[in-house]
Structures are given as structure tokens and as C-alpha cells.
Design an enzyme around this catalytic site. Structure first.
Site, PDB file in Angstrom:
ATOM      1  N   GLN A  92       0.838  -1.199   0.000  1.00  0.00           N
ATOM      2  CA  GLN A  92       0.000   0.000   0.000  1.00  0.00           C
ATOM      3  C   GLN A  92       0.872   1.247   0.000  1.00  0.00           C
ATOM      4  O   GLN A  92       1.300   1.720   1.050  1.00  0.00           O
ATOM      5  CB  GLN A  92      -0.950   0.014   1.192  1.00  0.00           C
ATOM      6  CG  GLN A  92      -1.947   1.141   1.080  1.00  0.00           C
ATOM      7  CD  GLN A  92      -3.020   1.108   2.140  1.00  0.00           C
ATOM      8  OE1 GLN A  92      -3.080   0.226   2.973  1.00  0.00           O
ATOM      9  NE2 GLN A  92      -3.875   2.106   2.101  1.00  0.00           N
ATOM     10  N   PHE A  93       1.115   1.796  -1.190  1.00  0.00           N
ATOM     11  CA  PHE A  93       1.981   2.967  -1.301  1.00  0.00           C
ATOM     12  C   PHE A  93       1.341   4.204  -0.682  1.00  0.00           C
ATOM     13  O   PHE A  93       2.036   5.151  -0.322  1.00  0.00           O
ATOM     14  CB  PHE A  93       2.379   3.222  -2.758  1.00  0.00           C
ATOM     15  CG  PHE A  93       1.351   3.954  -3.565  1.00  0.00           C
ATOM     16  CD1 PHE A  93       1.448   5.327  -3.745  1.00  0.00           C
ATOM     17  CD2 PHE A  93       0.287   3.279  -4.152  1.00  0.00           C
ATOM     18  CE1 PHE A  93       0.503   6.008  -4.491  1.00  0.00           C
ATOM     19  CE2 PHE A  93      -0.659   3.946  -4.890  1.00  0.00           C
ATOM     20  CZ  PHE A  93      -0.559   5.318  -5.060  1.00  0.00           C
ATOM     21  N   THR A  94       0.027   4.212  -0.488  1.00  0.00           N
ATOM     22  CA  THR A  94      -0.633   5.394   0.066  1.00  0.00           C
ATOM     23  C   THR A  94      -0.339   5.603   1.552  1.00  0.00           C
ATOM     24  O   THR A  94      -0.699   6.645   2.103  1.00  0.00           O
ATOM     25  CB  THR A  94      -2.162   5.343  -0.142  1.00  0.00           C
ATOM     26  OG1 THR A  94      -2.692   4.202   0.540  1.00  0.00           O
ATOM     27  CG2 THR A  94      -2.511   5.284  -1.622  1.00  0.00           C
TER      28      THR A  94
END
Length: 150
Positions: free
Chosen positions: A78-80
Site C-alpha cells: 500500500q503505497f498510500t
């Protein structure tokens, strides 16, 4: 590296209509890779996740790691997690590592968790839009960040 670790009764992730991963009791881990992260951060985070004592012992105290309970781990990229909305309302993601640099570190974390856990880890699909479902247990949710200097 940043992880959101949730103790779950069950969790699943899907991408499209044909791909699906799920676990029963264990940990759902959302994992983000930051600019500048290396294999050192991936190894540190992997050990920390597997060794977290957030499952109840016989006395009802959080004292057992997932590996001692026979639980599973579902690891989802999850890059967010490195999103920054401090200015305005639209988050920026400049703190997240680039796709090409983050993917090998995510894969290193998967292998390292499997090694420390002693069994396979279920995963999502790196870089794809996914739907994640879970039933929290507790709820118990922790946010882990690797130390600034390893």
C-alpha cells in the site's frame, strides 16, 4: 518502511473477479515502502511483524506472537501509507518509493516474513487495485515505522 498491522479473525484480498487470497485468524498487514528504504528496513520490519506479541495468552494478556498461535499473515502492499495531505486536500505521495524500487523490497519482506514465520504468507498483487475485507479482532491495530537509522 511503514506497516499497519491489524489482528484479525479473518481477512481477504481480491483483484478482479478471478484472484483471491484469504486467511483465518492472524494478521492483516498493509505495507508501504518509503523513499530511501533498503533491505535492512525490510528485514527489520519483517522480524518486528512476526515477533509482535499482540495475541492473548492463557491469562488473557497480549503476550503471544502470531507464530506461537498458528495464525497466518496476509501482506498487502500500500503505497498510500506515505501519503501527505498536510497542504491542501489532495494527498501527495512523494514520500513513497518508486514502483521499480519498492517492488523488490516488498518481495524481500514477503520472503523474510515467511522465513521468520516458518510458513507461506498470503499476499495481494503488487501495484494493482485491490479490495480488502477483514474482521478485526479486538480491535487491535498498530502502526509500525522502521527506525530512522538502521
Amino acid at each position: 518502511m511503514r506497516a499497519v498491522v491489524q489482528r484479525v479473525l479473518s481477512a481477504s484480498v481480491a483483484a478482479g473477479s478471478s484472484r483471491h487470497s484469504e486467511i483465518g485468524r492472524g494478521l492483516l498487514v498493509l505495507l508501504g515502502v518509503a523513499q530511501g528504504d533498503t533491505e535492512l528496513e525490510a528485514e527489520w520490519m519483517s522480524r518486528k511483524i512476526v515477533q509482535l506479541r499482540i495475541f492473548d495468552d492463557a491469562a488473557g494478556r497480549m503476550n503471544l506472537p502470531v507464530r506461537d498461535t498458528g495464525g497466518d499473515i496476509l501482506l498487502v502492499s500500500q503505497f498510500t501509507l506515505y501519503g501527505d495531505a498536510s497542504r491542501g486536500n489532495r494527498p501527495g505521495f512523494s514520500g513513497s518509493a518508486d514502483f521499480e524500487k519498492a517492488r523488490p523490497l516488498y518481495e524481500k519482506a514477503v520472503r523474510s516474513i515467511e522465513q521468520h514465520l516458518g510458513k507461506p504468507v498470503m499476499t495481494g498483487w503488487y501495484g494493482e487495485a485491490m479490495q480488502v475485507a477483514l474482521i478485526n479482532d479486538g480491535p487491535v491495530t498498530l502502526i509500525l515505522d522502521t527506525p530512522q537509522r538502521l
